[in-house]
Design an enzyme around this catalytic site. Structure first.
Site, PDB file in Angstrom:
ATOM      1  N   GLY A 213       0.900  -1.200  -0.131  1.00 19.56           N
ATOM      2  CA  GLY A 213      -0.059  -0.156  -0.085  1.00 19.56           C
ATOM      3  C   GLY A 213       0.834   1.264   0.160  1.00 19.56           C
ATOM      4  N   ILE A 214       0.341   2.255   0.675  1.00 16.41           N
ATOM      5  CA  ILE A 214       1.231   3.582   0.640  1.00 16.41           C
ATOM      6  C   ILE A 214       1.092   4.044   2.233  1.00 16.41           C
ATOM      7  CG2 ILE A 214      -0.893   5.132   0.515  1.00 16.41           C
ATOM      8  CD1 ILE A 214       1.037   6.942  -1.482  1.00 16.41           C
ATOM      9  N   GLY A 215       2.230   4.434   2.355  1.00 18.68           N
ATOM     10  CA  GLY A 215       2.374   5.266   3.859  1.00 18.68           C
ATOM     11  C   GLY A 215       3.810   4.714   4.457  1.00 18.68           C
ATOM     12  N   GLU A 236      -3.009  -3.673  -5.518  1.00 15.91           N
ATOM     13  CA  GLU A 236      -4.176  -2.760  -5.946  1.00 15.91           C
ATOM     14  C   GLU A 236      -3.548  -1.358  -6.266  1.00 15.91           C
ATOM     15  OE1 GLU A 236      -6.145  -1.178  -1.609  1.00 15.91           O
ATOM     16  OE2 GLU A 236      -6.395  -3.240  -2.296  1.00 15.91           O
ATOM     17  N   GLY A 334      -8.849  -3.085   0.319  1.00 15.13           N
ATOM     18  CA  GLY A 334      -8.419  -4.371  -0.554  1.00 15.13           C
ATOM     19  C   GLY A 334      -7.975  -5.312   0.337  1.00 15.13           C
TER      20      GLY A 334
END
Length: 616
Positions: A213-215, A236, A334
């Site tokens: 993901g992001i972060g 995703e 997701g």
């Protein structure tokens, strides 16, 4: 023949496309058509009671502001941004929980029929095809299902490969308006997330396929993957960290078994460099979430590793990810799609990674029971690993008792005793389980060490209460001769109580180290080294034992080297060992580390002592 450019319009005739009470979809993530929203607000003031459906929207989200509450009602699948979060909290907006893979079905089967989809696209090519660019996710499904597609054509939108194209003839209206693609900077480093990144990277094998993901946590993970080889991406979303891994050749998708050779995603979010990277890049393909997030598709990748976060995890392994008590905070997204897909993948690893505390360290995110009002997003049966800055908890195949002990071990040390006491109330652990897991500070911030031995990879770490059954297995793997030489007598057995006592060590006083082989979620103890503190003498007694098929490979030396280092750092004056005189290999190991024989009145035993240098 009519030119593509001539089909652009200067303004949207809103009354001809929508009416009061219509349901509109707004483009996702970094592809929010802000010009269309502005036009809707200013040019369609007589159209009211519009339902605005969307997922994450990187925007000012002005349609969620209080002044528009009589015109717009928000229905979001993921709570993001101050304006939307405030609207949900005040009851002006709704949150609809849904797996990201299934959002599109709400449009296609008309559970949520769409009157119009407001989207942002790239300029058309010479054949009239526009790209959805940085955000295909649920946008393609919404566009295909809506009665009208209203498009903002943005010259700054990248053209991305994959299933990302719509023909301009499909648009009921399209307006050209330039808009900067919103950027998401790489998160600042922190010591906590860096440690989490190191632990997660240990679980990633060469040739694995990743979902990130992001972060802070995903960014930290990518920084510790630069020495890996032949990684793939099926995720995703992708961010700058993935781009850098591709540019360095770490991610080449060579070993992927689904879409080999291609990075597969549904949207990207990051800096301008990332958007330039995906523009006309044939190596990165964008597909709808219904395809990318479909668990059956995810599982087609062997060694699929999913890395997701959580707000809290209870001691049975239940994951809370979209709410803080009764307050809905984000969304399902997701996470379940990829946890399910990775768990079904051959060699797959679903990982939940999170800091151990919140609110400046005042609240534990590893909890005995979920906060009142919180909901389970990912069930206790799905998660294989939970990672914090204090280590890796392996949950697959573990009993509730073992899970609790594993998770307490990766909780912040100041909460471990209270967590153990709390679950004792529910008989999750037996009365004889007294000691909560403790760390060995001298091992450093990362309490697991990768140990290559004779071409194989093992891991050195502290022995802990969750190893009770593993230590039993280790004991019963020994021959009678090994047991006699190690224990100086032949024990009749290894009960759960005895095993529990041996793994429940206060590592601030005594020390118990183990070298393990990790095969997926299975940990196999291959060697154990201990020292027992004699505080009155400022000394410790040392012993170790190695599984028979690994004897002679140097495991005992590795354990002894670490124990000497720990004892020295703690200021002990000496270490000693008492060894059966016929145990020549063990005596040899001690003597290689400058242990000297001293007089022992028992001719069947050899006593060896090493005096330690003062730590100053």
């Amino acid at each position: 023949m009519q030119s593509v450019k001539s089909q652009f319009t200067n303004a949207v005739d809103w009354p001809s496309l929508i009416k009061s009470g219509s349901r509109l979809f707004i483009g996702s993530n970094a592809a929010v058509p802000n010009h269309l929203i502005d036009s809707l607000i200013e040019d369609a003031k007589d159209i009211k009671d519009l339902e605005m459906v969307h997922t994450v929207t990187i925007s000012d989200n002005k349609w969620a502001n209080p002044e528009y509450k009589h015109r717009f009602k928000i229905n979001t699948f993921f709570i993001h941004g101050d304006a939307v979060r405030q609207a949900v909290e005040e009851g002006r907006a709704d949150y609809t929980p849904c797996f990201l893979s299934e959002v599109s079905s709400l449009f296609t089967d008309e559970t949520l029929p769409l009157d119009a989809a407001l989207i942002m696209v790239s300029p058309p090519d010479e054949l009239g095809y526009c790209s959805l660019g940085v955000s295909v996710d649920v946008v393609m499904s919404a566009a295909r299902s809506a009665k009208h597609i209203i498009a903002q054509i943005n010259p700054k939108m990248p053209r991305t490969a994959g299933h990302s194209f719509l023909h301009i003839s499909e648009f009921s209206a399209c307006v050209e308006h330039e808009q900067a693609i919103p950027e998401m900077d790489i998160a600042e480093k922190s010591s906590i997330t860096e440690r989490i990144g190191q632990y997660v990277a240990m679980l990633v094998e060469d040739g694995a396929t990743l979902q990130l993901g992001i972060g802070k946590v995903p960014d930290a993970v990518t920084r510790y993957l630069h020495q890996h080889k032949n990684l793939g991406i099926h995720s995703e979303m992708i961010s700058d960290g993935v781009m850098e891994l591709m540019q360095k050749g770490v991610v080449n998708n060579r070993s992927k078994t689904f879409h080999p050779g291609k990075t597969v995603t549904s949207f990207c979010l990051g800096t301008k460099r990332l958007y330039e990277f995906v523009h006309n890049n044939p190596h990165v393909e964008f597909y709808p979430s219904s395809y990318v997030n479909k668990p059956a598709n995810i599982a087609k990748n062997t060694r699929m590793v999913s890395i997701n976060s959580a707000l809290e995890v209870d001691l049975s392994g239940q994951v809370v990810a979209d709410s803080i008590g009764y307050q809905f905070y984000s969304g399902i997204g997701g996470q379940v799609d990829f946890v399910s897909g990775a768990s079904k993948s051959k060699g797959g690893k679903p990982i939940i990674a999170l800091p151990s505390t919140a609110r400046g360290g005042e609240v534990s995110r590893i909890v005995a029971t979920m906060s009142e009002g919180s909901g389970v997003v990912t069930s206790r049966g799905n998660v294989h690993y939970v990672v914090t800055e204090f280590g890796i908890a392996s949950l697959k195949g573990k009993s509730v008792r073992e899970r609790a002990l594993e998770l307490i071990r990766v909780a912040h040390p100041k909460f471990r005793e209270a967590l153990l006491s709390k679950i004792r109330e529910h008989v999750w652990v037996p009365d004889y389980q007294k000691q909560y897991p403790t760390d060995i500070p001298e091992l450093g911030n990362v309490q697991i060490k990768r140990v290559p031995i004779k071409g194989e990879t093992f891991y050195l770490r502290a022995l802990n209460p969750a190893d009770e059954r593993r230590l039993q297995e280790f004991f019963y793997s020994h021959t009678k001769e090994t047991v006699r030489l190690r224990y100086n007598y032949i024990p009749q057995g290894m009960t759960r109580e005895k095993s529990c006592d041996l793994v429940s060590v206060d590592q601030s006083k005594d020390v118990a180290l183990t070298i393990v082989r990790q095969e997926g979620s299975r940990n196999i103890i291959e060697a154990v080294g201990r020292y027992y503190l004699y505080p009155q003498d400022n000394a410790c007694e040392v012993a170790f034992v190695t599984r028979e098929d690994h004897q002679g490979k140097g495991m005992a030396k590795i354990l002894l080297e670490h124990m000497i280092s720990i004892a020295t750092a703690r200021g002990l004056s000496k270490m000693f060992a008492i060894v059966k005189s016929e145990n020549k290999p063990m005596i040899s190991v001690f003597e290689q580390f400058e242990f000297k024989r001293v007089f022992n009145p028992d001719p069947g035993e050899i006593e060896l002592i090493r005096y330690l240098k003062d730590k100053s």
